[in-house]
Design an enzyme around this catalytic site. Structure first.
Site, PDB file in Angstrom:
ATOM      1  N   LYS A 154       0.912  -1.107  -0.076  1.00  0.00           N
ATOM      2  CA  LYS A 154       0.075   0.050  -0.093  1.00  0.00           C
ATOM      3  C   LYS A 154       0.826   1.112  -0.090  1.00  0.00           C
ATOM      4  O   LYS A 154       1.996   1.127   0.098  1.00  0.00           O
ATOM      5  CB  LYS A 154      -0.947  -0.006   1.170  1.00  0.00           C
ATOM      6  CG  LYS A 154      -1.788  -1.133   1.178  1.00  0.00           C
ATOM      7  CD  LYS A 154      -3.009  -1.099   2.485  1.00  0.00           C
ATOM      8  CE  LYS A 154      -3.726  -2.225   2.226  1.00  0.00           C
ATOM      9  NZ  LYS A 154      -4.772  -2.162   3.191  1.00  0.00           N
ATOM     10  N   TYR A 198     -12.403  -2.368  -3.492  1.00  0.00           N
ATOM     11  CA  TYR A 198     -12.949  -2.429  -1.929  1.00  0.00           C
ATOM     12  C   TYR A 198     -14.415  -2.490  -2.147  1.00  0.00           C
ATOM     13  O   TYR A 198     -15.081  -2.016  -0.950  1.00  0.00           O
ATOM     14  CB  TYR A 198     -12.373  -1.063  -1.451  1.00  0.00           C
ATOM     15  CG  TYR A 198     -10.999  -1.458  -0.869  1.00  0.00           C
ATOM     16  CD1 TYR A 198     -10.563  -2.670  -0.113  1.00  0.00           C
ATOM     17  CD2 TYR A 198      -9.709  -0.726  -1.087  1.00  0.00           C
ATOM     18  CE1 TYR A 198      -9.483  -3.180   0.600  1.00  0.00           C
ATOM     19  CE2 TYR A 198      -8.308  -0.881  -0.524  1.00  0.00           C
ATOM     20  CZ  TYR A 198      -8.245  -2.239   0.153  1.00  0.00           C
ATOM     21  OH  TYR A 198      -7.184  -2.495   0.706  1.00  0.00           O
ATOM     22  N   ASN A 231      -2.020  -0.359   7.104  1.00  0.00           N
ATOM     23  CA  ASN A 231      -1.598  -1.694   7.525  1.00  0.00           C
ATOM     24  C   ASN A 231      -0.577  -2.357   6.362  1.00  0.00           C
ATOM     25  O   ASN A 231      -0.239  -3.693   6.262  1.00  0.00           O
ATOM     26  CB  ASN A 231      -2.282  -2.610   8.081  1.00  0.00           C
ATOM     27  CG  ASN A 231      -3.407  -2.895   6.693  1.00  0.00           C
ATOM     28  OD1 ASN A 231      -3.329  -2.521   5.664  1.00  0.00           O
ATOM     29  ND2 ASN A 231      -4.463  -3.563   7.209  1.00  0.00           N
ATOM     30  N   HIS A 287      -1.629  -5.463   1.424  1.00  0.00           N
ATOM     31  CA  HIS A 287      -3.190  -6.262   1.073  1.00  0.00           C
ATOM     32  C   HIS A 287      -2.978  -7.648   0.471  1.00  0.00           C
ATOM     33  O   HIS A 287      -1.997  -7.893  -0.182  1.00  0.00           O
ATOM     34  CB  HIS A 287      -4.028  -5.539  -0.015  1.00  0.00           C
ATOM     35  CG  HIS A 287      -5.008  -6.401  -0.471  1.00  0.00           C
ATOM     36  ND1 HIS A 287      -6.409  -6.333   0.336  1.00  0.00           N
ATOM     37  CD2 HIS A 287      -5.226  -7.075  -1.450  1.00  0.00           C
ATOM     38  CE1 HIS A 287      -7.048  -7.085  -0.363  1.00  0.00           C
ATOM     39  NE2 HIS A 287      -6.553  -7.741  -1.347  1.00  0.00           N
ATOM     40  N   GLU A 295      -9.575 -10.131  -7.927  1.00  0.00           N
ATOM     41  CA  GLU A 295      -8.346  -9.077  -7.868  1.00  0.00           C
ATOM     42  C   GLU A 295      -7.418  -9.228  -8.758  1.00  0.00           C
ATOM     43  O   GLU A 295      -7.159  -8.277  -9.312  1.00  0.00           O
ATOM     44  CB  GLU A 295      -8.028  -9.053  -6.404  1.00  0.00           C
ATOM     45  CG  GLU A 295      -9.202  -8.806  -5.267  1.00  0.00           C
ATOM     46  CD  GLU A 295      -8.609  -8.849  -3.815  1.00  0.00           C
ATOM     47  OE1 GLU A 295      -7.342  -9.637  -3.476  1.00  0.00           O
ATOM     48  OE2 GLU A 295      -9.484  -8.540  -2.977  1.00  0.00           O
TER      49      GLU A 295
HETATM   50  P1  DAT Z   1      -7.918  -7.121   5.056  1.00  0.00           P
HETATM   51  O1  DAT Z   1      -7.098  -6.040   4.284  1.00  0.00           O
HETATM   52  O2  DAT Z   1      -6.738  -8.043   6.022  1.00  0.00           O
HETATM   53  O3  DAT Z   1      -8.300  -8.198   4.240  1.00  0.00           O
HETATM   54  P2  DAT Z   1     -10.537  -6.319   5.407  1.00  0.00           P
HETATM   55  O4  DAT Z   1     -11.006  -6.735   4.103  1.00  0.00           O
HETATM   56  O5  DAT Z   1     -11.357  -6.413   6.556  1.00  0.00           O
HETATM   57  O6  DAT Z   1      -9.060  -6.344   5.966  1.00  0.00           O
HETATM   58  O7  DAT Z   1     -10.519  -4.582   5.257  1.00  0.00           O
HETATM   59  C1  DAT Z   1      -9.790  -4.155   4.219  1.00  0.00           C
HETATM   60  C2  DAT Z   1      -9.088  -2.774   4.296  1.00  0.00           C
HETATM   61  O8  DAT Z   1      -9.808  -1.705   5.084  1.00  0.00           O
HETATM   62  C3  DAT Z   1      -7.968  -3.152   5.773  1.00  0.00           C
HETATM   63  O9  DAT Z   1      -6.852  -3.606   5.279  1.00  0.00           O
HETATM   64  C4  DAT Z   1      -7.823  -1.614   6.338  1.00  0.00           C
HETATM   65  C5  DAT Z   1      -9.405  -1.214   6.151  1.00  0.00           C
HETATM   66  N1  DAT Z   1     -10.252  -1.306   7.497  1.00  0.00           N
HETATM   67  C6  DAT Z   1     -10.586  -2.523   7.828  1.00  0.00           C
HETATM   68  N2  DAT Z   1     -11.255  -2.521   8.834  1.00  0.00           N
HETATM   69  C7  DAT Z   1     -11.095  -1.178   9.256  1.00  0.00           C
HETATM   70  C8  DAT Z   1     -11.345  -0.264  10.449  1.00  0.00           C
HETATM   71  N3  DAT Z   1     -12.245  -0.918  11.290  1.00  0.00           N
HETATM   72  N4  DAT Z   1     -11.026   0.920  10.397  1.00  0.00           N
HETATM   73  C9  DAT Z   1     -10.164   1.455   9.480  1.00  0.00           C
HETATM   74  N5  DAT Z   1      -9.881   0.816   8.180  1.00  0.00           N
HETATM   75  C10 DAT Z   1     -10.194  -0.429   8.527  1.00  0.00           C
HETATM   76 MG    MG Z   2      -9.917  -8.274   2.958  1.00  0.00          MG
END
Ligand code: DAT
Ligand code: MG
Length: 143
Positions: free
Chosen positions: A9, A49, A107, A110, A121
């Site tokens: 990212k 997303y 974080n 991805h 994707e």
């Molecule tokens: P991952 O990236 O582990 O698949 P995810 O699909 O639940 O996680 O969410 C996608 C991204 O969205 C994640 O990398 C960071 C952001 N995100 C998820 N939950 C969040 C939250 N509670 N607050 C802020 N950003 C969040």
């Molecule tokens: Mg995810």
């Protein structure tokens, strides 16, 4: 064997983590079958997303992911456990997020979370397809 869409990212690129992150997948034994650097266009970010488009963090997430260059990759082999769970604060040390991330949104990386999301994707980010090759070392890496 599974192929995962992995993306460093904008925070990971800006922090200079590209070489270290690519090195972790490569030395573990995964095969790099796609690699491109781009600042994600809004349409790709929104499609990527889309599953989160009702969530309160969605607009911030789109703004973040389109804020600068990312490194998009396709890796063949098991990738998700190298990445670690979403929240860098609780991800185990030794995972990329556990070692580099202090937050849930920023974080660093991805990785697609299953076979269906991976194929969606990979098609989205690599519309021209992937590179078909075999690592000679695979005879040593896999029993
Ligand atoms: P991952 O990236 O582990 O698949 P995810 O699909 O639940 O996680 O969410 C996608 C991204 O969205 C994640 O990398 C960071 C952001 N995100 C998820 N939950 C969040 C939250 N509670 N607050 C802020 N950003 C969040
Ligand atoms: Mg995810």
């Amino acid at each position: 064997m599974q192929t995962t869409f992995v993306m460093i990212k904008p925070d990971g690129v800006q922090r200079g983590l590209v070489a270290d992150i690519i090195g972790r997948f490569e030395t573990k034994g995964l095969r790099l079958v796609g690699l491109r650097q781009l600042t994600p266009p809004l349409e790709i970010a929104e499609a990527h997303y889309e599953v989160h488009n009702e969530r309160p963090f969605y607009s911030g997430l789109i703004e973040f992911i389109t804020s600068g260059p990312v490194v998009a990759m396709a890796w063949t082999g098991v990738a998700r456990n190298i990445i670690g769970p979403t929240d860098g604060r609780t991800a185990a040390p030794g995972t990329i997020r556990g070692d580099f991330a202090m937050d849930i949104g920023h974080n660093v990386i991805h990785g697609s979370d299953g076979e269906d999301t991976a194929s969606f994707e990979l098609g989205l980010w690599f519309p021209d397809g992937l590179v078909d090759w075999t690592r000679d070392a695979e005879a040593q890496i896999y029993e």
